[in-house]
Design an enzyme around this catalytic site. Structure first.
Site, short mmCIF file in Angstrom:
data_model
loop_
_atom_site.label_atom_id
_atom_site.label_comp_id
_atom_site.label_asym_id
_atom_site.label_seq_id
_atom_site.Cartn_x
_atom_site.Cartn_y
_atom_site.Cartn_z
N SER A 1 0.61 -1.18 -0.16
CA SER A 1 -0.03 -0.05 -0.17
C SER A 1 0.78 1.07 -0.02
CB SER A 1 -0.76 -0.22 1.28
OG SER A 1 -1.56 -1.40 1.22
N1 SAH Z 1 -0.34 -5.44 3.80
C1 SAH Z 1 0.56 -5.67 2.51
C2 SAH Z 1 -0.15 -5.44 1.44
C3 SAH Z 1 -1.28 -6.11 1.15
S1 SAH Z 1 -1.94 -6.57 -0.54
C4 SAH Z 1 1.75 -5.13 2.77
O1 SAH Z 1 2.28 -4.10 3.75
O2 SAH Z 1 2.71 -5.20 1.81
C5 SAH Z 1 -3.09 -7.65 0.12
C6 SAH Z 1 -2.55 -8.83 0.22
O3 SAH Z 1 -3.72 -9.73 0.83
C7 SAH Z 1 -1.92 -9.67 -0.78
O4 SAH Z 1 -0.52 -10.07 -0.45
C8 SAH Z 1 -2.79 -10.75 -1.12
O5 SAH Z 1 -2.27 -12.09 -1.38
C9 SAH Z 1 -3.48 -10.90 0.41
N2 SAH Z 1 -4.67 -11.93 0.59
C10 SAH Z 1 -5.77 -11.64 -0.04
N3 SAH Z 1 -6.82 -12.53 0.30
C11 SAH Z 1 -6.32 -13.16 1.40
C12 SAH Z 1 -6.97 -13.97 2.47
N4 SAH Z 1 -8.24 -14.58 2.31
N5 SAH Z 1 -6.22 -14.27 3.48
C13 SAH Z 1 -4.88 -13.69 3.56
N6 SAH Z 1 -4.35 -12.92 2.57
C14 SAH Z 1 -4.95 -12.60 1.63
#
Ligand code: SAH
Length: 257
Positions: A106
């Protein structure tokens, strides 16, 4: 040649040798500058950008704006070590960035905003769903006692766990799996941050949130805009919900099993 002259020459030679060694040592330090010393200026500039942006976006944050402790956590977290692009100016631009496998880290301001909105305190246990690069978890780890974070994509979970381990974030645990069901063994949680978009907050997460705790997540369909939403658990069976800003997150996906 008197013994005195010989001594003077030896002294001169010794002094020259010491001088040369000092110069060589200083050059070596400059070349192998520890990663800690890198990007300090860019990181400080990023924090100033976030601070200014927070002032102009006071409606999302209310009167108090971003707290100094959140800004300090942003200043202490080395974003360039969590992203594939390690150039300082790119890593600390206030922009989201691809981290591979179709996912993004993000925008720093949004990380700070979500961290502020969950109101983390030093004795808190925090859950993050969507580890991605591990950056948001690291920021939270500066403010909380323990951070548990879940990632559904194996490669990302593995890389984030290694980055966090290498940087000695000993109060962060990374789990591979579908975060929809939370992580009861790690909870109950004082604060929950979900960093992927979903139509509704998952009920198991509300269940694992302590009374008085907050959940912050983007509510809405993935890839378009969502409402960054704060859910506060005010009683075992009662929550309040408020939308604070429009954001754009990748979708929350569900495991196939
Ligand atoms: N917080 C992260 C960025 C998040 S991007 C950072 O600081 O870099 C969103 C993330 O959520 C992605 O890596 C995606 O694979 C994950 N995601 C999506 N659905 C999910 C789920 N059901 N459980 C766990 N992770 C999930």
């Amino acid at each position: 040649m008197s013994p005195f002259l010989l001594g003077e020459r030896t002294m001169k030679a010794l002094l020259l040798l010491v001088f040369a060694m000092v110069v060589m040592a200083r050059e070596a330090t400059a070349q192998d500058a520890p990663k800690d010393a890198q990007c300090v200026r860019e990181r400080a500039a990023m924090v100033e950008t976030i601070r200014a942006y927070a002032r102009s976006a006071a409606s999302a944050l209310g009167q108090q704006g971003l707290s100094e402790s959140v800004l300090e956590a942003m200043e202490q977290t080395k974003r360039h070590l969590f992203v594939p692009e390690q150039s300082c100016s790119i890593a600390y631009a206030d922009r989201p960035m691809p981290i591979g496998l179709g996912q993004t880290i993000s925008q720093p301001y949004i990380v700070a905003l979500m961290t502020q909105l969950v109101e983390v305190a030093p004795d808190h246990v925090v859950l993050e769903v969507g580890t991605g690069s591990g950056y948001q978890a690291a920021v939270l780890a500066h403010l909380a006692r323990k951070v548990c974070t879940i990632e559904i994509i194996p490669q990302l979970a593995e890389t984030a766990a290694k980055t966090l381990r290498d940087l000695a974030y000993d109060n962060v645990s990374v789990k591979l799996g579908d975060g929809y069901d939370g992580w009861p063994e790690c909870g109950p949680f004082d604060a929950i941050v979900v960093t992927a978009a979903l139509g509704q907050p998952p009920p198991p997460l509300i269940e694992q949130l302590k009374v008085g705790g907050r959940l912050v997540m983007p509510v809405g369909p993935g890839y378009t805009t969502q409402q960054l939403t704060v859910v506060e658990k005010i009683a075992p069976d009662k929550t309040t919900t408020r939308a604070v800003a429009l954001v754009r997150f990748v979708p929350f996906t569900r495991s196939q099993n």
